[in-house]
Motif scaffolding. Structure first.
Motif, PDB file in Angstrom:
ATOM      1  N   ALA A 183      -8.915   6.765  10.095  1.00 58.08           N
ATOM      2  CA  ALA A 183      -9.289   5.689  11.015  1.00 58.08           C
ATOM      3  C   ALA A 183      -9.126   6.071  12.479  1.00 58.08           C
ATOM      4  O   ALA A 183      -9.526   5.322  13.363  1.00 58.08           O
ATOM      5  N   THR A 184      -8.540   7.236  12.750  1.00 60.58           N
ATOM      6  CA  THR A 184      -8.327   7.591  14.159  1.00 60.58           C
ATOM      7  C   THR A 184      -9.563   8.211  14.801  1.00 60.58           C
ATOM      8  O   THR A 184      -9.521   8.598  15.960  1.00 60.58           O
ATOM      9  N   CYS A 185     -10.654   8.309  14.074  1.00 60.30           N
ATOM     10  CA  CYS A 185     -11.922   8.780  14.661  1.00 60.30           C
ATOM     11  C   CYS A 185     -12.254   7.924  15.878  1.00 60.30           C
ATOM     12  O   CYS A 185     -12.160   6.708  15.833  1.00 60.30           O
ATOM     13  N   ILE A 186     -12.633   8.576  16.976  1.00 59.37           N
ATOM     14  CA  ILE A 186     -12.932   7.831  18.201  1.00 59.37           C
ATOM     15  C   ILE A 186     -14.432   7.672  18.443  1.00 59.37           C
ATOM     16  O   ILE A 186     -14.850   7.194  19.498  1.00 59.37           O
TER      17      ILE A 186
ATOM     18  N   GLN B 259     -11.413   5.600   5.204  1.00 62.86           N
ATOM     19  CA  GLN B 259     -10.381   4.630   5.613  1.00 62.86           C
ATOM     20  C   GLN B 259     -10.330   3.471   4.617  1.00 62.86           C
ATOM     21  O   GLN B 259      -9.258   3.072   4.172  1.00 62.86           O
ATOM     22  N   PHE B 260     -11.492   2.941   4.265  1.00 63.28           N
ATOM     23  CA  PHE B 260     -11.517   1.778   3.384  1.00 63.28           C
ATOM     24  C   PHE B 260     -11.373   2.161   1.909  1.00 63.28           C
ATOM     25  O   PHE B 260     -10.813   1.406   1.122  1.00 63.28           O
TER      26      PHE B 260
ATOM     27  N   VAL C 277       0.861  -1.174   0.000  1.00 67.15           N
ATOM     28  CA  VAL C 277       0.000   0.000   0.000  1.00 67.15           C
ATOM     29  C   VAL C 277       0.896   1.223   0.000  1.00 67.15           C
ATOM     30  O   VAL C 277       1.787   1.339   0.844  1.00 67.15           O
ATOM     31  N   ASN C 278       0.669   2.098  -0.929  1.00 69.16           N
ATOM     32  CA  ASN C 278       1.399   3.335  -1.023  1.00 69.16           C
ATOM     33  C   ASN C 278       1.383   4.045   0.332  1.00 69.16           C
ATOM     34  O   ASN C 278       0.346   4.145   0.974  1.00 69.16           O
ATOM     35  N   LYS C 279       2.551   4.513   0.788  1.00 66.00           N
ATOM     36  CA  LYS C 279       2.654   5.066   2.138  1.00 66.00           C
ATOM     37  C   LYS C 279       1.708   6.240   2.352  1.00 66.00           C
ATOM     38  O   LYS C 279       1.080   6.376   3.399  1.00 66.00           O
TER      39      LYS C 279
ATOM     40  N   LEU D 247      -7.792   2.145   0.716  1.00 64.79           N
ATOM     41  CA  LEU D 247      -7.011   0.905   0.748  1.00 64.79           C
ATOM     42  C   LEU D 247      -7.484  -0.063  -0.331  1.00 64.79           C
ATOM     43  O   LEU D 247      -8.687  -0.179  -0.568  1.00 64.79           O
TER      44      LEU D 247
ATOM     45  N   PHE E 191      -5.010   5.837   7.700  1.00 64.97           N
ATOM     46  CA  PHE E 191      -4.827   5.823   9.150  1.00 64.97           C
ATOM     47  C   PHE E 191      -5.423   7.083   9.784  1.00 64.97           C
ATOM     48  O   PHE E 191      -6.143   7.002  10.776  1.00 64.97           O
ATOM     49  N   ASN E 192      -5.134   8.236   9.182  1.00 64.89           N
ATOM     50  CA  ASN E 192      -5.654   9.476   9.765  1.00 64.89           C
ATOM     51  C   ASN E 192      -7.179   9.430   9.873  1.00 64.89           C
ATOM     52  O   ASN E 192      -7.755   9.833  10.880  1.00 64.89           O
TER      53      ASN E 192
ATOM     54  N   GLN F 287      -7.750  -3.164  -0.109  1.00 62.72           N
ATOM     55  CA  GLN F 287      -8.627  -4.176   0.495  1.00 62.72           C
ATOM     56  C   GLN F 287     -10.089  -3.723   0.520  1.00 62.72           C
ATOM     57  O   GLN F 287     -11.001  -4.533   0.577  1.00 62.72           O
TER      58      GLN F 287
END
Ligand SMILES: Cc1cc2nc3c(=O)[nH]c(=O)nc-3n(C[C@H](O)[C@H](O)[C@H](O)COP(=O)(O)OP(=O)(O)OC[C@H]3O[C@@H](n4cnc5c(N)ncnc54)[C@H](O)[C@@H]3O)c2cc1C
Ligand code: SF4
Ligand code: FES
Lengths: 667, 248
Positions: free
Chosen positions: B158-161, B185-186, B146-148, B189, B155-156, B191
Motif C-alpha cells: 500500500a505504500t506505492c505513491i 494490498q486488498f 489480521v495476522n501481523k 486482507l 502495508f508494504n 476485508q
C-alpha cells in the motif's frame, strides 16, 4: 461588535450531537439526486466528505490543484491518528480525549465541538479498517497503538510513518468507488479562484483549469472548502509547495469571517534549515519522541566544540548532556505538547547551546531506545547474556520497524546515519489552528458555504495535539458534514439546477480575469518567490515562536509595503491561457500577502500568551505562557472590510461548562 | 558545482519538444535536485525567459508528484528515493545531466517535464477500493484480527505513491507493478476478499485499455521504484487473475 452564533445545541454535553442529529432535517434519497455539492479540496477532509455525500446520493464535483486527489498534502502526515478506543485498557475514554484536547488547546476551543470530535473518533478507526487501511498490528492480530505529546495514554493508531498516506488512500479509494458510479466528477489540476454568491447564498465557484488556463464556472447548491492550512505564509514550512490560503481567503473576502489567524503550530521536531536555497522543511514525526530523547550539551564549551566540528555528540557522556525537557517537565518529559517543546528548544538555542553550524538545532537521540529494545528482544529470543553488538543490532531492528521511512528520509537530506548519531532537529511551521470561522454545523458566516479540515478554525484552540488533525479531518468529512449539510440542503429540494449564466457569475469571472490579467501583464523585475521569501522572513522573525507588540506593529507595516511592491514589481512570465506555474504561485502569494497582515494584527490584539501564540510580554517567571482568561477567552473572528489591516473584530465568547479552566501544567 | 543541464522543453501536448542546454553554476551538495531547478528557474525568470515546468508538491517523497527521468533513470541515480529526495551530492562538478519527463504512451506530455498520469487514476477507479459505505455503521475494528505478517505485507504494497517510475523504467511501459500493488494490498486482507474476483479483472482490463504494455518480467520496475514495491506483488496479481479468470 456582533455576537457570533455558534449554534451549539442545547442539552448535556454528551447528548448534544445525538440529539442534534435527531432534530435536523433530512433530504429524501430521490431529492438528493437533484442536489449538487462542490468540494474544494480532496485531502482527508474533502475526500472523505466527497465520498460520503456521493454515497448518500448527492452529485458531487471535487476540485484539487494536484493531478490526482491522492496527492493532497494529507498524504504527508506521518505519525498517527487518535481515537478513544481504549484498546490498551489504559484508562482512555471519550471524556479523556475531550479533556486532553481542550487542555492541549490551552482552553481556547469550543467544548461542544471537541466533545463531538472525541465521540466520533472511535468510529473513524472502524471505518478505515473496513476500507482496508493497513494499520500497524500486534502479533495477536489486534491493532497497535503509540503515544503522542500532551497525553498520558496510548491512543494513537498508525501505519509506520505513513499514516496520512494510508488514510488518504482510503478516502481516495472511497472517492474512486463513487467516481466509478458516476456520483463524483473530479476536476483535478483545477484551482478555485473565487466564490459566487447568489441571493446571499454560496452557489458556485470560478475555477481555472491549470492545464489549459481556461476559466470555468461551476454551480452548486452548496460549496464546501476543504483546502488545508496556510502555513506557507511563512514560505518555509512542512507544508507542500502548493499549499495555500487562496480558497479560504477568497471566501473571506466574500464575507466569511476568519478566526484566530495567529494561532500557528510550530512543530518541535523538523530537520533544521541548511541554507538559503531551502525550499521547504521536513518534519520528523512527533511519534519519534516516544523513543527519542531530546538534549543539548550541558556546557557551552561543548556546544561550541560540536558546532566547530571538534567534538561529536557521541563523545559526551550522559552527565555532560542536558535532557532539558525531562529536567523541566518531569511528568511529561519528552512528550510535552508541541508548543512547549518548541519554545524550550528555542530557549536553549538562544542561550547558546545549539548544536549545528547555525546554532539552531538540538539533538533527538535514539541510543537509549536502541539499547532498551535490544535487551528486550534478546530476552524474548532467549539470549540472556547478549553482547553490546547483539543488543545494538536487535534494538536497531525494532527502531527500523517503527520509524524506518523517517530515518531514511533524514539520512537522504542530512547525509548522516541517525542509527549511529543523534538526529538534529529544530522547530518549524507546521499547522495552522486558525482558519475560516464556522459554527457547530461547520457552516461559515456565508449561508451554504461550509469549511472542513485544517481550513476551518477547527477544534484545536490555540495549540493542536499530535495525531488530532487527521482525526478532525475525517470526523468532519465522514461523520459530521454529511449530516449538517443535509439540514441546509433540505431547503433546496425544489430549487432546481443553479444557472451559471447570471450576473453574479459574470461578475465573479471578470474579477478573476482582471486579477490574472494584471499579473501576467505586470512586467515587473522580481519573481514571485522573491516576494514570498521576503514575506516568510518577516513572518518568522516577527510573528514566529515569540512575538511582541513592537515587532508585530512593524510586521504589519512591512507586509503592507511588501504587498504594494509586489503589485508594482512582480514578474510573471508566460500567459494565462496555458499551463503557467508562476501564475499559480503569484495568485497564492498575493493572498498570503494579505493574510500575513491580518495574522500580525490578530497576534497584536491578543494581549496574552496561549498555546502556540506566545507574547514575550505575557509569561510567567519560569517562561511559561501566561493566559488572560478574563479578557481573552474568546475566538477572534475577523470580518473583511476591503483592507486586511483594518478588519473588524467579532468575538465568540467561549463557555466552559464541563471543564474547569486551569493553567496548563505538564510539569 | 558547475553543471550542464540538458532539459526537455515542450510548449504543450500538441507541439514537438526538444532538449535545450542550460549551464548552471553555484550548486551545492546540500541542495535537493528540485532546489537546483529552482535556482535555474529563478535565473530564467530574471532573464525574462519562461521557467521549466515540472510536477512537485510535498518535496519529501510521499505525494508521488515529482517524476523526472534523470540521465535515463526515473528519479535519477540514487535508489529507493523520489526525484525530490535526490540531493546534488550525488553529482560532481562538471557533470552533464539530461532531464526528461517520464516517457510512456499512457503518460502524454502536458508541458516541459509534466506528464498526464490520469490513466493511473482510472485504473484505481475500476476497482481499487472495498465497497463499504462510509456511514459509520461498520463493525468494531478489532473484530477482524489480521495476522501481523499479512498486515505488514499489505502495508508494504500500500505504500506505492503512484509516481509512475515503474512504467517509465519498463521497456514495454507496463503498469503491472503499480496495479499489482493495489490488488495485493486488498488480496492480503480479509476485508478485501469479497470483491477480489471483480477487482483484479476490472483493474487489469482498465490497465490494458489505457495502452500500458505487457509485462515481460525484466524487473526494471522494481529496481527503479522509490518505495521498494516488490515483484512478488506482480506474481500475486497473476495468481489472483488466473484464479479469477477461471471463476469468472
Ligand atoms: C508533514 C506533516 C505531517 C503531519 N502529520 C500528522 C499526523 O501524524 N497526525 C495528524 O493528525 N496530523 C498530521 N499533520 C496534519 C494533517 O496532516 C493536516 O492537518 C491534514 O491532513 C489536513 O487535511 P485537509 O484535508 O484539511 O487538507 P489537505 O490534505 O492539505 O488538502 C487540501 C486540498 O485542497 C486542495 N486545494 C487547496 N487549495 C485549493 C484551491 N485554491 N483550489 C482547489 N483546490 C485546492 C488541494 O489540492 C488538496 O486536495 C501533518 C501535517 C504535515 C504537513
Ligand atoms: S509501484 Fe513504485 S514506481 Fe510504480 S507507481 Fe508505485 S511507487 Fe511509483
Ligand atoms: S514532490 Fe512529492 S514525492 Fe516528490
Amino acid at each position: 461588535m456582533s455576537i457570533l452564533d455558534s449554534k451549539i445545541p442545547k442539552g448535556p454535553l454528551a447528548d448534544k450531537w445525538t440529539k442534534h442529529k435527531n432534530d435536523i432535517n433530512l433530504v429524501n434519497p430521490a431529492n438528493k439526486r437533484n442536489i449538487d455539492v462542490i468540494m474544494v479540496g480532496t485531502g482527508l477532509a474533502g475526500g472523505s466528505a466527497a465520498a460520503t455525500l456521493a454515497e448518500l446520493g448527492y452529485n458531487v464535483k471535487t476540485f484539487c490543484y494536484q493531478d490526482s486527489p491522492r496527492r493532497a498534502h494529507s498524504i504527508a502526515a506521518q505519525g498517527g491518528i487518535n481515537a478513544a478506543k481504549n484498546y490498551q485498557g489504559d484508562g482512555d475514554s471519550t471524556y479523556r480525549l475531550f479533556y486532553d484536547t481542550i487542555k492541549g488547546g490551552d482552553y481556547r476551543s469550543r467544548e461542544a465541538n471537541v466533545y463531538r470530535l472525541a465521540e466520533v473518533s472511535a468510529n473513524i478507526i472502524d471505518q478505515c479498517v473496513a476500507q482496508g487501511v493497513p494499520f500497524a498490528r500486534e502479533y495477536g492480530g489486534m491493532l497497535d497503538n503509540r503515544s503522542f505529546g500532551g497525553v498520558l495514554v496510548s491512543r494513537t493508531f498508525y501505519a509506520k510513518g505513513q499514516t496520512g498516506q494510508q488514510l488518504l488512500l482510503g478516502a481516495y479509494a472511497a472517492m474512486n468507488r463513487q467516481i466509478n458510479r458516476g456520483k463524483i466528477t473530479p476536476y483535478n489540476r483545477h484551482e478555485m479562484l473565487d466564490l459566487v454568491i447568489v441571493d446571499g447564498k454560496a452557489r458556485g465557484i470560478i475555477a481555472r483549469d491549470l492545464v489549459t488556463g481556461k476559466i470555468e464556472r461551476h454551480s452548486a447548491h452548496a460549496v464546501v472548502i476543504a483546502s488545508g492550512g496556510y502555513g506557507n505564509v511563512f514560505f518555509l514550512s512542512t507544508n507542500a509547495m502548493g499549499s495555500n490560503v487562496t480558497a479560504s481567503w477568497k471566501i473571506h473576502k466574500r464575507g466569511a469571517y476568519f478566526a484566530n489567524p495567529c494561532y500557528t503550530q510550530i512543530h518541535p521536531t523538523c530537520i533544521p534549515v541548511s541554507g538559503d536555497h531551502q525550499s521547504k522543511l521536513t518534519l520528523m514525526s512527533e511519534s519519534l519522541r516516544n523513543d527519542g530523547r531530546i538534549w543539548v550539551p550541558k556546557k557551552k564549551e561543548d556546544a561550541e566544540a560540536i558546532r566547530n566540528g571538534k567534538k561529536k555528540p557521541t563523545d559526551l557522556s550522559a552527565e555532560e548532556r542536558d535532557y532539558y525537557l525531562e529536567r523541566r517537565y518531569p511528568s511529561f518529559g519528552n512528550l510535552v505538547p508541541r508548543d512547549v517543546a518548541s519554545r524550550a528548544a528555542k530557549e536553549r538555542c538562544d542561550a547558546g547551546y545549539g548544536v549545528n553550524k547555525t546554532g539552531e538545532a538540538v539533538y533527538l537521540d535514539f541510543a537509549s531506545a536502541i539499547e532498551r529494545y535490544g535487551k528486550e528482544q534478546a530476552a524474548i529470543h532467549g539470549n540472556h547474556n547478549p553482547s553490546d553488538a547483539e543488543i545494538k543490532k536487535l534494538g536497531t531492528q525494532v527502531i527500523e520497524s517503527k520509524y524506518g521511512n523517517l530515518f531514511q528520509m533524514y539520512e537522504k537530506i542530512v547525509d548522516e546515519n541517525p542509527y549511529e548519531t543523534p538526529m538534529m532537529i529544530y522547530p518549524a511551521v507546521h499547522y495552522t489552528m486558525g482558519g475560516v470561522w464556522v459554527d457547530y454545523n461547520l457552516q461559515s458566516t456565508i449561508p451554504g458555504c461550509y469549511v472542513t479540515g485544517e481550513a476551518n478554525f477547527s477544534d484545536h484552540g490555540a495549540n493542536r495535539l499530535g495525531a488530532s488533525a487527521l482525526m478532525q479531518g475525517l470526523a468532519d468529512g465522514y461523520f459530521v458534514l454529511p449530516y449538517t449539510i443535509g439540514d441546509y440542503l433540505s431547503k433546496d429540494i425544489k430549487t432546481g439546477k443553479i444557472s451559471t449564466e447570471t450576473k453574479e457569475f459574470d461578475e465573479a469571472e471578470s474579477r478573476v480575469r482582471e486579477l490574472l490579467n494584471k499579473l501576467v501583464n505586470n512586467n515587473g523585475t522580481h519573481s514571485v518567490d522573491y516576494f514570498h521569501k521576503k514575506l516568510g522572513k518577516i513572518m518568522w522573525d516577527k510573528c514566529g515562536m515569540a512575538r511582541n507588540a513592537e515587532d508585530l506593529k512593524s510586521a504589519m507595516s512591512e507586509i503592507r509595503a511588501l504587498r504594494e511592491e509586489f503589485w508594482k514589481d512582480v514578474k510573471v512570465p508566460g500567459g494565462m491561457d496555458e499551463m503557467n506555474s508562476e501564475l499559480e504561485k503569484a495568485t497564492r502569494v498575493a493572498d498570503f500577502l494579505e493574510l500575513g497582515e491580518l495574522f500580525a494584527k490578530d497576534a497584536l490584539h491578543r494581549n496574552e500568551s496561549c498555546g502556540g501564540h506566545f507574547r514575550e510580554e505575557y509569561q510567567t517567571e519560569e517562561g511559561e505562557a501566561l493566559r488572560d482568561d478574563e479578557n481573552f477567552m474568546y475566538v477572534a473572528a475577523w470580518e473583511y472590510t476591503g483592507d486586511p489591516g483594518n478588519e473588524v473584530l467579532h468575538k465568540e465568547e467561549l463557555d466552559y461548562e464541563n471543564i474547569e479552566v486551569k493553567s496548563r501544567s505538564y510539569k | 558545482m558547475k553543471l550542464t543541464l540538458k532539459i526537455w522543453r515542450q510548449k504543450n501536448a500538441n507541439t514537438k519538444g526538444e532538449l535545450k542546454t542550460y549551464p548552471i553554476d553555484g550548486i551545492e551538495g546540500d541542495m535537493s535536485f528540485l532546489e537546483m531547478l529552482d535556482v535555474l528557474n529563478e535565473g530564467l525568470i530574471n532573464k525574462g525567459e519562461e521557467p521549466v515546468v515540472f510536477d512537485h508538491d510535498c518535496r519529501e517523497g510521499i505525494c508521488g508528484s515529482c517524476s523526472l527521468q534523470i540521465n535515463g533513470e526515473p528519479h535519477g541515480p540514487d535508489r529507493l528515493i523520489t526525484t525530490c529526495q535526490l540531493h546534488m551530492r550525488m553529482f560532481k562538478d562538471g557533470d552533464t545531466i539530461v532531464i526528461e519527463p517520464f516517457r510512456a504512451t499512457a503518460f502524454p506530455v502536458i508541458k516541459d517535464l509534466v506528464v498526464d498520469r490520469s490513466s493511473f487514476d482510472r485504473i484505481q477507479q475500476a476497482g481499487g477500493f472495498i465497497s463499504v459505505n462510509t456511514s459509520g455503521n461498520t463493525i468494531d475494528a478489532n473484530a477482524i484480527p489480521v495476522n501481523k505478517h499479512d498486515a505488514d505485507e499489505s502495508f508494504n504494497a500500500a505504500t506505492c505513491i503512484g509516481c509512475g517510475a515503474c512504467v517509465a523504467a519498463c521497456k514495454n511501459a507496463s503498469a503491472m507493478l503499480f496495479t499489482s500493488a493495489k490488488v495485493s494490498q486488498f488480496a492480503l486482507l480479509p476485508q478485501g476478499k469479497t470483491e477480489a474476483t471483480e477487482r483484479v479483472l476490472n483493474m487489469v482490463a482498465q490497465m490494458d485499455k489505457e495502452g500500458f504494455g505487457n509485462c515481460s518480467n525484466t524487473g526494471a520496475c522494481e529496481i527503479e521504484c522509490p518505495k521498494g514495491i516488490s515483484l512478488e506483488n506482480i506474481a500475486r496479481m497473476n495468481r489472483e487473475y488466473l484464479g479469477a479468470s477461471i471463476k469468472g
